[in-house]
Design a protein around this motif. Structure first.
Motif, PDB file in Angstrom:
ATOM      1  N   ALA A 111       7.690  -4.070   9.576  1.00  0.00           N
ATOM      2  CA  ALA A 111       6.487  -4.344  10.365  1.00  0.00           C
ATOM      3  C   ALA A 111       5.737  -3.063  10.708  1.00  0.00           C
ATOM      4  O   ALA A 111       4.497  -3.038  10.715  1.00  0.00           O
ATOM      5  CB  ALA A 111       6.865  -5.103  11.641  1.00  0.00           C
ATOM      6  N   ILE A 112       6.473  -1.982  10.982  1.00  0.00           N
ATOM      7  CA  ILE A 112       5.814  -0.694  11.212  1.00  0.00           C
ATOM      8  C   ILE A 112       5.084  -0.249   9.950  1.00  0.00           C
ATOM      9  O   ILE A 112       3.951   0.240  10.003  1.00  0.00           O
ATOM     10  CB  ILE A 112       6.835   0.356  11.689  1.00  0.00           C
ATOM     11  CG1 ILE A 112       7.346  -0.004  13.082  1.00  0.00           C
ATOM     12  CG2 ILE A 112       6.208   1.754  11.700  1.00  0.00           C
ATOM     13  CD1 ILE A 112       8.554   0.810  13.529  1.00  0.00           C
ATOM     14  N   ALA A 113       5.719  -0.437   8.792  1.00  0.00           N
ATOM     15  CA  ALA A 113       5.072  -0.068   7.531  1.00  0.00           C
ATOM     16  C   ALA A 113       3.789  -0.856   7.300  1.00  0.00           C
ATOM     17  O   ALA A 113       2.815  -0.329   6.736  1.00  0.00           O
ATOM     18  CB  ALA A 113       6.040  -0.275   6.361  1.00  0.00           C
ATOM     19  N   LEU A 114       3.759  -2.113   7.731  1.00  0.00           N
ATOM     20  CA  LEU A 114       2.548  -2.927   7.573  1.00  0.00           C
ATOM     21  C   LEU A 114       1.361  -2.337   8.316  1.00  0.00           C
ATOM     22  O   LEU A 114       0.211  -2.455   7.874  1.00  0.00           O
ATOM     23  CB  LEU A 114       2.800  -4.346   8.088  1.00  0.00           C
ATOM     24  CG  LEU A 114       3.495  -5.349   7.176  1.00  0.00           C
ATOM     25  CD1 LEU A 114       3.802  -6.624   7.956  1.00  0.00           C
ATOM     26  CD2 LEU A 114       2.642  -5.668   5.950  1.00  0.00           C
ATOM     27  N   THR A 115       1.622  -1.703   9.460  1.00  0.00           N
ATOM     28  CA  THR A 115       0.534  -1.282  10.340  1.00  0.00           C
ATOM     29  C   THR A 115       0.350   0.227  10.434  1.00  0.00           C
ATOM     30  O   THR A 115      -0.633   0.698  11.017  1.00  0.00           O
ATOM     31  CB  THR A 115       0.784  -1.827  11.760  1.00  0.00           C
ATOM     32  OG1 THR A 115       2.057  -1.346  12.236  1.00  0.00           O
ATOM     33  CG2 THR A 115       0.809  -3.343  11.769  1.00  0.00           C
ATOM     34  N   ALA A 116       1.268   1.005   9.871  1.00  0.00           N
ATOM     35  CA  ALA A 116       1.297   2.454  10.119  1.00  0.00           C
ATOM     36  C   ALA A 116       0.059   3.188   9.627  1.00  0.00           C
ATOM     37  O   ALA A 116      -0.378   4.166  10.251  1.00  0.00           O
ATOM     38  CB  ALA A 116       2.547   3.066   9.475  1.00  0.00           C
ATOM     39  N   THR A 117      -0.520   2.743   8.527  1.00  0.00           N
ATOM     40  CA  THR A 117      -1.611   3.510   7.928  1.00  0.00           C
ATOM     41  C   THR A 117      -2.968   2.819   8.052  1.00  0.00           C
ATOM     42  O   THR A 117      -3.940   3.222   7.412  1.00  0.00           O
ATOM     43  CB  THR A 117      -1.321   3.778   6.441  1.00  0.00           C
ATOM     44  OG1 THR A 117      -1.082   2.530   5.771  1.00  0.00           O
ATOM     45  CG2 THR A 117      -0.105   4.681   6.285  1.00  0.00           C
ATOM     46  N   ASN A 118      -3.050   1.751   8.850  1.00  0.00           N
ATOM     47  CA  ASN A 118      -4.321   1.055   9.047  1.00  0.00           C
ATOM     48  C   ASN A 118      -4.466   0.694  10.518  1.00  0.00           C
ATOM     49  O   ASN A 118      -3.541   0.844  11.307  1.00  0.00           O
ATOM     50  CB  ASN A 118      -4.400  -0.196   8.158  1.00  0.00           C
ATOM     51  CG  ASN A 118      -3.281  -1.184   8.470  1.00  0.00           C
ATOM     52  OD1 ASN A 118      -3.271  -1.837   9.512  1.00  0.00           O
ATOM     53  ND2 ASN A 118      -2.309  -1.291   7.549  1.00  0.00           N
ATOM     54  N   ASP A 119      -5.645   0.229  10.880  1.00  0.00           N
ATOM     55  CA  ASP A 119      -5.934  -0.126  12.269  1.00  0.00           C
ATOM     56  C   ASP A 119      -5.991  -1.636  12.487  1.00  0.00           C
ATOM     57  O   ASP A 119      -6.544  -2.109  13.483  1.00  0.00           O
ATOM     58  CB  ASP A 119      -7.245   0.522  12.721  1.00  0.00           C
ATOM     59  CG  ASP A 119      -7.139   2.039  12.793  1.00  0.00           C
ATOM     60  OD1 ASP A 119      -6.102   2.529  13.288  1.00  0.00           O
ATOM     61  OD2 ASP A 119      -8.072   2.726  12.336  1.00  0.00           O
ATOM     62  N   LEU A 120      -5.416  -2.378  11.565  1.00  0.00           N
ATOM     63  CA  LEU A 120      -5.396  -3.832  11.709  1.00  0.00           C
ATOM     64  C   LEU A 120      -4.364  -4.246  12.748  1.00  0.00           C
ATOM     65  O   LEU A 120      -3.330  -3.597  12.928  1.00  0.00           O
ATOM     66  CB  LEU A 120      -5.055  -4.482  10.359  1.00  0.00           C
ATOM     67  CG  LEU A 120      -6.096  -4.295   9.257  1.00  0.00           C
ATOM     68  CD1 LEU A 120      -5.547  -4.770   7.926  1.00  0.00           C
ATOM     69  CD2 LEU A 120      -7.372  -5.049   9.601  1.00  0.00           C
ATOM     70  N   SER A 135      -8.287  -3.347   0.387  1.00  0.00           N
ATOM     71  CA  SER A 135      -8.990  -2.407  -0.487  1.00  0.00           C
ATOM     72  C   SER A 135      -9.714  -1.308   0.287  1.00  0.00           C
ATOM     73  O   SER A 135      -9.924  -0.204  -0.229  1.00  0.00           O
ATOM     74  CB  SER A 135      -9.975  -3.152  -1.392  1.00  0.00           C
ATOM     75  OG  SER A 135     -10.950  -3.845  -0.621  1.00  0.00           O
ATOM     76  N   ALA A 136     -10.101  -1.590   1.527  1.00  0.00           N
ATOM     77  CA  ALA A 136     -10.818  -0.597   2.329  1.00  0.00           C
ATOM     78  C   ALA A 136      -9.883   0.208   3.234  1.00  0.00           C
ATOM     79  O   ALA A 136     -10.343   0.998   4.057  1.00  0.00           O
ATOM     80  CB  ALA A 136     -11.888  -1.288   3.179  1.00  0.00           C
ATOM     81  N   HIS A 137      -8.591   0.014   3.078  1.00  0.00           N
ATOM     82  CA  HIS A 137      -7.615   0.685   3.941  1.00  0.00           C
ATOM     83  C   HIS A 137      -6.697   1.577   3.097  1.00  0.00           C
ATOM     84  O   HIS A 137      -6.512   1.332   1.902  1.00  0.00           O
ATOM     85  CB  HIS A 137      -6.772  -0.346   4.686  1.00  0.00           C
ATOM     86  CG  HIS A 137      -7.557  -1.262   5.561  1.00  0.00           C
ATOM     87  ND1 HIS A 137      -7.959  -0.917   6.832  1.00  0.00           N
ATOM     88  CD2 HIS A 137      -8.045  -2.519   5.344  1.00  0.00           C
ATOM     89  CE1 HIS A 137      -8.635  -1.917   7.370  1.00  0.00           C
ATOM     90  NE2 HIS A 137      -8.712  -2.896   6.490  1.00  0.00           N
ATOM     91  N   PRO A 138      -6.105   2.593   3.705  1.00  0.00           N
ATOM     92  CA  PRO A 138      -5.132   3.408   2.970  1.00  0.00           C
ATOM     93  C   PRO A 138      -3.957   2.560   2.504  1.00  0.00           C
ATOM     94  O   PRO A 138      -3.653   1.512   3.075  1.00  0.00           O
ATOM     95  CB  PRO A 138      -4.682   4.445   4.010  1.00  0.00           C
ATOM     96  CG  PRO A 138      -5.769   4.473   5.035  1.00  0.00           C
ATOM     97  CD  PRO A 138      -6.325   3.084   5.085  1.00  0.00           C
TER      98      PRO A 138
END
Length: 390
Positions: A111-120, A135-138
């Motif tokens: 779950a951390i990996a799902l959110t770590a690199t984006n602001d969703l 596509s618009a997120h890292p």
């Protein structure tokens, strides 16, 4: 099979898998091979002080990969804890995640990996919602999963069960573009698991295999994995509990658990729909809760799973293929494993039945149960498990 369980093997399905005793020593090499120079290790609070976590951190630190650890994960991981892990990932400049532990540690890491690199928002990834367009997120960070129990089968997918602390319900989060870069299966690190936790997590794997196999629909890949999982678990779980240092039994259970985890990509059923919500409210151990619920749900589902009983009975090596024989074998195994007979014995009160049943009807697993469900039927099954059990 015994000799194979004591050897190292690399598999490529459904994700890259490294199996074999002692392979946790390869973790630093495996991190670098998967693009990590500064991994964040994620585990649950109960595992944080155990030797395998210290060994893993030592291996990483010894080659300059640091020893960053986030261990604020509950037995039933919470959305607030995922937010804390995301903050640590970002503030530490990490570039990958190593999720180690039982289901809670791995679910927390995923779950951390799902959110770590984006602001969703975390709940944008809820399983029943349209998947976010990334596509618009890292890109998601690389993820390595290391199960330390043979039960959850959580190591080959991005799915994670997280508790919503606003509603006190569990939801599944995931994204198809997040896959573990590697699952590391080392039976040596499961040897220290106490007999009761070996039994509870092993029973979790047993439920995964059974529920996945009886989900309606044509999915021979998952069905084959479920039956082989059931064969391995029924063969090796009693040995793993009775003789915790039996490396063959630990290996057989780790492979069986992994196969059962692959199988439930087909879906799960009422055991999990209820267990998720009981766990969210009463913080019960997921595998133990599943084990107690299984007989009540099997009896309810019996009219709808007649065709699946014979293959499951054969996988378990039973003398005949009648439902009563299968049901008795399951109950006897649970007795031998020391599983309590009722949910009341682990603190679940009858007066929760209406509330928990209503929540369970919203769970994804309710939709793939082999017998159609009404709220009143779910309530009756839950009350049976609370008051009567097996």
């Amino acid at each position: 099979m015994t000799n194979s369980l004591l050897s190292s093997s690399d598999w490529s399905f459904p994700v890259p898998i490294a199996y074999g005793p002692g392979r946790i020593a390869e973790i630093a090499v495996l991190c670098r091979q998967n693009g990590m120079q500064k991994p964040l290790v994620v585990t649950d609070r109960g595992s944080a002080s155990l030797p395998f976590v210290a060994s893993l951190l030592d291996c990483l630190e010894g080659v300059g990969l640091g020893r960053a650890l986030y261990s604020e994960i509950s037995p039933n991981p919470r959305d607030t804890e995922i937010a804390g892990g995301k903050a640590m990932f970002r503030s530490g400049g990490h570039d990958g995640i190593v999720a180690i532990g039982g289901g809670s540690g791995m679910d927390g890491g995923k779950a951390i990996a799902l959110t770590a690199t984006n602001d969703l928002d975390l709940w944008a990834f809820e399983f029943e919602q349209p998947a976010p367009n990334m596509s618009a997120h890292p890109a998601f960070p690389p993820l390595i999963t290391i199960p330390t129990t043979a039960g959850t089968g959580a190591e080959t997918e991005s799915t994670a069960m997280i508790t919503d602390t606003q509603r006190w319900m569990k939801w599944c989060v995931w994204h198809a573009e997040l896959k573990p870069a590697l699952a590391l299966l080392d039976p040596e690190i499961t040897i220290g698991l106490p007999p009761n936790l070996t039994a509870w997590t092993g029973a979790d794997a047993l439920v995964h295999a059974i529920e996945a196999y009886v989900v309606p629909g044509f999915h021979p890949l998952c069905d084959g994995a479920a039956l082989e999982a059931l064969r391995l678990i029924s063969r090796w779980l009693p040995d793993a509990v009775e003789d915790p240092a039996n490396l063959e039994a630990r290996g057989g259970m780790l492979v069986g658990s992994c196969l059962a985890g692959v199988a439930f990509l087909k879906g799960l059923g009422l055991v999990h729909a209820l267990s998720h919500m009981v766990g969210a409210e009463y913080d019960t151990h997921h595998g133990l809760t599943n084990a107690i619920l299984l007989p009540s749900v099997l009896r309810f589902n019996a009219p709808s799973i007649e065709a699946q009983i014979a293959p499951m009975a054969q996988a378990m090596g039973l003398p005949d293929t009648r439902f009563d024989t299968f049901d008795k074998a399951i109950c006897t195994m649970l007795d031998d494993l020391g599983i309590p007979e009722t949910l009341a014995e682990i603190g679940v009160p009858p007066d929760c039945a209406d509330r928990v049943a209503a929540k369970a009807m919203e769970d994804s697993a309710a939709g793939t149960n082999p017998r159609q469900l009404s709220a009143s039927e779910v309530r009756a099954v839950l009350l049976d498990a609370i008051e009567m059990g097996r």
